[in-house]
Design an enzyme around this catalytic site. Structure first.
Site, PDB file in Angstrom:
ATOM      1  N   HIS A   1       0.835  -1.205   0.000  1.00 39.15           N
ATOM      2  CA  HIS A   1       0.000   0.000   0.000  1.00 39.15           C
ATOM      3  C   HIS A   1       0.866   1.250   0.000  1.00 39.15           C
ATOM      4  O   HIS A   1       1.164   1.802   1.065  1.00 39.15           O
ATOM      5  CB  HIS A   1      -0.901   0.047   1.247  1.00 39.15           C
ATOM      6  CG  HIS A   1      -1.887  -1.071   1.349  1.00 39.15           C
ATOM      7  ND1 HIS A   1      -2.663  -1.282   2.470  1.00 39.15           N
ATOM      8  CD2 HIS A   1      -2.248  -2.045   0.481  1.00 39.15           C
ATOM      9  CE1 HIS A   1      -3.444  -2.335   2.284  1.00 39.15           C
ATOM     10  NE2 HIS A   1      -3.199  -2.828   1.081  1.00 39.15           N
TER      11      HIS A   1
HETATM   12  C1  LIG Z   1      -0.033  -7.746  -3.869  1.00 40.20           C
HETATM   13  C2  LIG Z   1      -0.985  -6.611  -3.556  1.00 40.20           C
HETATM   14  C3  LIG Z   1      -2.115  -6.843  -2.793  1.00 40.20           C
HETATM   15  C4  LIG Z   1      -2.988  -5.786  -2.488  1.00 40.20           C
HETATM   16  N1  LIG Z   1      -4.177  -6.051  -1.846  1.00 40.20           N
HETATM   17  C5  LIG Z   1      -5.101  -5.046  -1.718  1.00 40.20           C
HETATM   18  C6  LIG Z   1      -6.414  -5.314  -1.243  1.00 40.20           C
HETATM   19  O1  LIG Z   1      -6.766  -6.448  -0.954  1.00 40.20           O
HETATM   20  N2  LIG Z   1      -7.290  -4.270  -1.131  1.00 40.20           N
HETATM   21  C7  LIG Z   1      -6.919  -2.986  -1.423  1.00 40.20           C
HETATM   22  O2  LIG Z   1      -7.734  -2.074  -1.234  1.00 40.20           O
HETATM   23  N3  LIG Z   1      -5.693  -2.718  -1.895  1.00 40.20           N
HETATM   24  C8  LIG Z   1      -4.798  -3.717  -2.087  1.00 40.20           C
HETATM   25  N4  LIG Z   1      -3.586  -3.453  -2.645  1.00 40.20           N
HETATM   26  C9  LIG Z   1      -3.269  -2.052  -2.969  1.00 40.20           C
HETATM   27  C10 LIG Z   1      -4.029  -1.553  -4.193  1.00 40.20           C
HETATM   28  O3  LIG Z   1      -4.073  -2.540  -5.194  1.00 40.20           O
HETATM   29  C11 LIG Z   1      -3.302  -0.310  -4.670  1.00 40.20           C
HETATM   30  O4  LIG Z   1      -3.292   0.624  -3.599  1.00 40.20           O
HETATM   31  C12 LIG Z   1      -3.985   0.334  -5.863  1.00 40.20           C
HETATM   32  O5  LIG Z   1      -4.129  -0.553  -6.929  1.00 40.20           O
HETATM   33  C13 LIG Z   1      -3.133   1.538  -6.287  1.00 40.20           C
HETATM   34  O6  LIG Z   1      -3.813   2.179  -7.332  1.00 40.20           O
HETATM   35  P1  LIG Z   1      -3.045   3.211  -8.227  1.00 40.20           P
HETATM   36  O7  LIG Z   1      -3.969   3.657  -9.275  1.00 40.20           O
HETATM   37  O8  LIG Z   1      -2.402   4.210  -7.337  1.00 40.20           O
HETATM   38  O9  LIG Z   1      -1.825   2.370  -8.877  1.00 40.20           O
HETATM   39  P2  LIG Z   1      -1.773   0.952  -9.567  1.00 40.20           P
HETATM   40  O10 LIG Z   1      -3.034   0.194  -9.389  1.00 40.20           O
HETATM   41  O11 LIG Z   1      -0.525   0.319  -9.084  1.00 40.20           O
HETATM   42  O12 LIG Z   1      -1.648   1.290 -11.115  1.00 40.20           O
HETATM   43  C14 LIG Z   1      -0.596   2.053 -11.639  1.00 40.20           C
HETATM   44  C15 LIG Z   1      -0.369   1.625 -13.084  1.00 40.20           C
HETATM   45  O13 LIG Z   1       0.346   2.660 -13.752  1.00 40.20           O
HETATM   46  C16 LIG Z   1       1.316   2.094 -14.583  1.00 40.20           C
HETATM   47  N5  LIG Z   1       2.382   3.089 -14.774  1.00 40.20           N
HETATM   48  C17 LIG Z   1       3.197   3.614 -13.826  1.00 40.20           C
HETATM   49  N6  LIG Z   1       4.044   4.508 -14.370  1.00 40.20           N
HETATM   50  C18 LIG Z   1       3.748   4.547 -15.693  1.00 40.20           C
HETATM   51  C19 LIG Z   1       4.295   5.265 -16.788  1.00 40.20           C
HETATM   52  N7  LIG Z   1       5.309   6.134 -16.620  1.00 40.20           N
HETATM   53  N8  LIG Z   1       3.784   5.063 -18.020  1.00 40.20           N
HETATM   54  C20 LIG Z   1       2.741   4.197 -18.201  1.00 40.20           C
HETATM   55  N9  LIG Z   1       2.196   3.469 -17.196  1.00 40.20           N
HETATM   56  C21 LIG Z   1       2.699   3.645 -15.956  1.00 40.20           C
HETATM   57  C22 LIG Z   1       1.776   0.874 -13.816  1.00 40.20           C
HETATM   58  O14 LIG Z   1       2.406  -0.051 -14.701  1.00 40.20           O
HETATM   59  C23 LIG Z   1       0.478   0.370 -13.218  1.00 40.20           C
HETATM   60  O15 LIG Z   1      -0.152  -0.557 -14.057  1.00 40.20           O
HETATM   61  C24 LIG Z   1      -2.689  -4.473  -2.947  1.00 40.20           C
HETATM   62  C25 LIG Z   1      -1.561  -4.249  -3.724  1.00 40.20           C
HETATM   63  C26 LIG Z   1      -0.706  -5.290  -4.048  1.00 40.20           C
HETATM   64  C27 LIG Z   1       0.519  -5.011  -4.881  1.00 40.20           C
END
Ligand SMILES: Cc1cc2nc3c(=O)[nH]c(=O)nc-3n(C[C@H](O)[C@H](O)[C@H](O)COP(=O)(O)OP(=O)(O)OC[C@H]3O[C@@H](n4cnc5c(N)ncnc54)[C@H](O)[C@@H]3O)c2cc1C
Ligand code: SF4
Length: 507
Positions: free
Chosen positions: A439
């Site tokens: 997280h």
């Molecule tokens: C193993 C694991 C288990 C988890 N379990 C839970 C859970 O049960 N419940 C919960 O609420 N949360 C959980 N989380 C946390 C939750 O999934 C994340 O907090 C959430 O997905 C983050 O969302 P986000 O949009 O910030 O980033 P992300 O979902 O990580 O998405 C970011 C995306 O942007 C892309 N990206 C980054 N930089 C670039 C770039 N320069 N150019 C193009 N693409 C790019 C990445 O490749 C990625 O696909 C878990 C996370 C993990 C890793």
């Protein structure tokens, strides 16, 4: 409305220029949500995702293969500090939602109140956020598990907690008749988990959005302080083309590590001085409990319950089965002792404590424009972690465990509830704590005071035009529960804000 297209980066044979209303960077919890809402509102949307496009039928229970495909840096990243904290984030279409546990919780009301009171975040009360939470919950089907999908490991923790009189709740997850195959962290092979890969992204495409995969945005283009588009390198394994997308609005949603790094390497500065700061990460510590009975912890859904008795103290607990290879890497044993421990794999329950942290770390840009994370556990959080681990050990003994292995180097294994006091007998240096997190939060905090926050309450970057953030970076603090639903609700709100202001933004 015309159906959108998916262009897999490795198939692109020439450099390309695109034009659209809104370009969204990242297809995880925040990016997919904002892209879908905007496409549905009639805007022309292009999504760029650095990772590859894997479909449900390609997900296998082979951890070593799946982490290389679905995780950034094969899941082997560390925040530098005392102690170093192992972290993981997704890098594939669907982002971390493809590999996460599916826990889906609204932001606690006290956290929203604090953000309103102390961080000048506008219209963020539980009542005002309700429609956004409801919309997200409907889209990704947040519900209780079917009872037959629960495994024995989750039952044992619930039994132990109940025996000691502690509050335990069934987890809400974004799933539809989950089969309990416990492969959530390596891609759901049944499609039951409604990650953005199988929920929001197909919807965005239906409403005409275009998706480029294997497209790493290297910089945000801007004229003075107005964002005008992005430049990306597209392809894998040395195959690389340039993709330039000209857009009226740029939405950054690469996650709390990547987003500030991209903004910094593109030359954006925040008058608040907070860009890349205020990193929270819910440090987790785990225990391994060995039982006499055959637990078979790999059967049944990931984290069926949560212990919520200590939420007001700042920590929650749950079980999380870990594949034997990964467990062996993180167990404190070695040699024959490690072999004997792994012999007991069928009789194990692995459970963790998640701390709502009070310390703040930082993201800096390192060589190649990559983010480097710095984070030191605070004294108060270390105390809470020890207390949480002690309580967890007591619950597991109450459920019948005969041995509990701690995440603290130098503290011997526990063989009875009486042994739990060993955790508190001598100080445990922070450097002896084995911690991990999934997280990452903060780093582009929101709030209407531009001297303290990087973005407005709706994700618009202060002191820039046409530039938004819509991911976990927005959090002004840790929230103490799983963050996905908060990120998606905020992204829904940001999309609504952009759509409502389209006349001005798209002019
Ligand atoms: C193993 C694991 C288990 C988890 N379990 C839970 C859970 O049960 N419940 C919960 O609420 N949360 C959980 N989380 C946390 C939750 O999934 C994340 O907090 C959430 O997905 C983050 O969302 P986000 O949009 O910030 O980033 P992300 O979902 O990580 O998405 C970011 C995306 O942007 C892309 N990206 C980054 N930089 C670039 C770039 N320069 N150019 C193009 N693409 C790019 C990445 O490749 C990625 O696909 C878990 C996370 C993990 C890793
Ligand atoms: S436990 Fe449920 S959600 Fe997780 S991978 Fe198996 S079927 Fe999918």
């Amino acid at each position: 409305m015309s159906a959108g297209v998916v262009v897999e980066g490795h198939t692109l044979s020439h450099d390309l220029e695109e034009r659209c209303d809104v370009v969204v960077i990242g297809t995880g919890a925040g990016g997919a949500t904002v892209a879908t809402e905007l496409a549905e509102a009639g805007l022309e949307v292009v999504m760029l995702e650095e990772g590859s496009y894997y479909k449900t039928e390609q997900f296998e229970p082979v951890a070593s293969k799946m982490v290389r495909r679905l995780y950034r840096d094969a899941g082997a990243s560390f925040a530098i500090g005392t102690p170093a904290v192992h972290f993981a984030e997704g890098r594939c279409v669907g982002g971390s939602t493809v590999i996460n546990g599916g826990m889906s919780w609204r932001t606690p009301e006290k956290v929203l109140d604090r953000w309103r009171r102390e961080e000048a975040v506008d219209r963020i009360s539980a009542r005002e956020m309700e429609p956004y939470f409801e919309r997200v919950e409907r889209r990704m089907h947040v519900a209780r598990q079917d009872p037959e999908s629960l495994g024995r490991d989750t039952e044992l923790l619930a039994e132990g907690a109940t025996a000691l009189g502690y509050k335990v709740i069934p987890n809400l997850r974004n799933q539809l008749h989950c089969a309990g195959s416990n492969n959530c962290a390596f891609g759901c092979p049944t499609g039951a988990k409604r990650s953005t890969l199988v929920s929001y992204i197909p919807r965005a495409l239906t409403f005409g959005a275009r998706l480029y995969t294997e497209a790493r945005v290297t910089r945000i283009l801007h004229k003075r302080k107005r964002a005008t588009g992005v430049e990306a390198r597209v392809g894998v394994n040395g195959h690389s083309r340039r993709l330039t997308v000209h857009a009226k609005v740029v939405v950054v949603a690469g996650g709390a590590a990547q987003s500030p790094a991209l903004m910094m390497r593109s030359g954006f500065k925040s008058p608040s001085g907070r860009l890349g700061r205020d990193l929270s990460l819910h440090p987790n510590g785990k225990v391994i409990a060995v039982f006499d009975e055959n637990v078979e912890g790999w059967k049944g859904v990931h984290q069926g319950h949560q212990v919520r008795e200590f939420q007001d103290e700042g920590f929650i607990m749950a079980v999380a089965n870990i594949p034997p290879g990964v467990l062996a890497m993180t167990a404190p044993q070695y040699g024959r002792a490690l072999g004997r421990l792994i012999d007991d794999y069928n009789r194990m329950v692995v459970a963790g404590v998640l701390v709502e942290d009070t310390a703040f770390g930082r993201v800096r840009v390192g060589p190649g424009g990559r983010p480097f994370l710095f984070y030191d556990l605070s004294d108060a959080d270390a105390v809470r972690l020890k207390r949480g681990i002690g309580l967890l050990a007591e619950m597991l003994f109450a459920a019948g465990a005969r041995r509990v292995i701690l995440p603290f180097e130098g503290v011997p294994d526990l063989f009875s509830p009486d042994d739990v006091k060993r955790i508190f007998r001598d100080p445990i240096p922070k450097s002896a704590m084995e911690l991990f997190t999934v997280h990452l939060m903060g780093t582009c905090r929101m709030g209407d005071d531009p001297t303290r926050a990087v973005t407005s309450s709706y994700g618009a970057v202060h002191d820039a035009a046409g530039l938004y953030v819509a991911d976990a970076s927005l959090f002004p603090s840790a929230i103490g529960v799983n963050p996905m639903e908060t990120i998606m609700a905020l992204a829904t709100r940001t999309a609504e804000h952009i759509a409502e202001n389209r006349r001005r933004l798209l002019a």
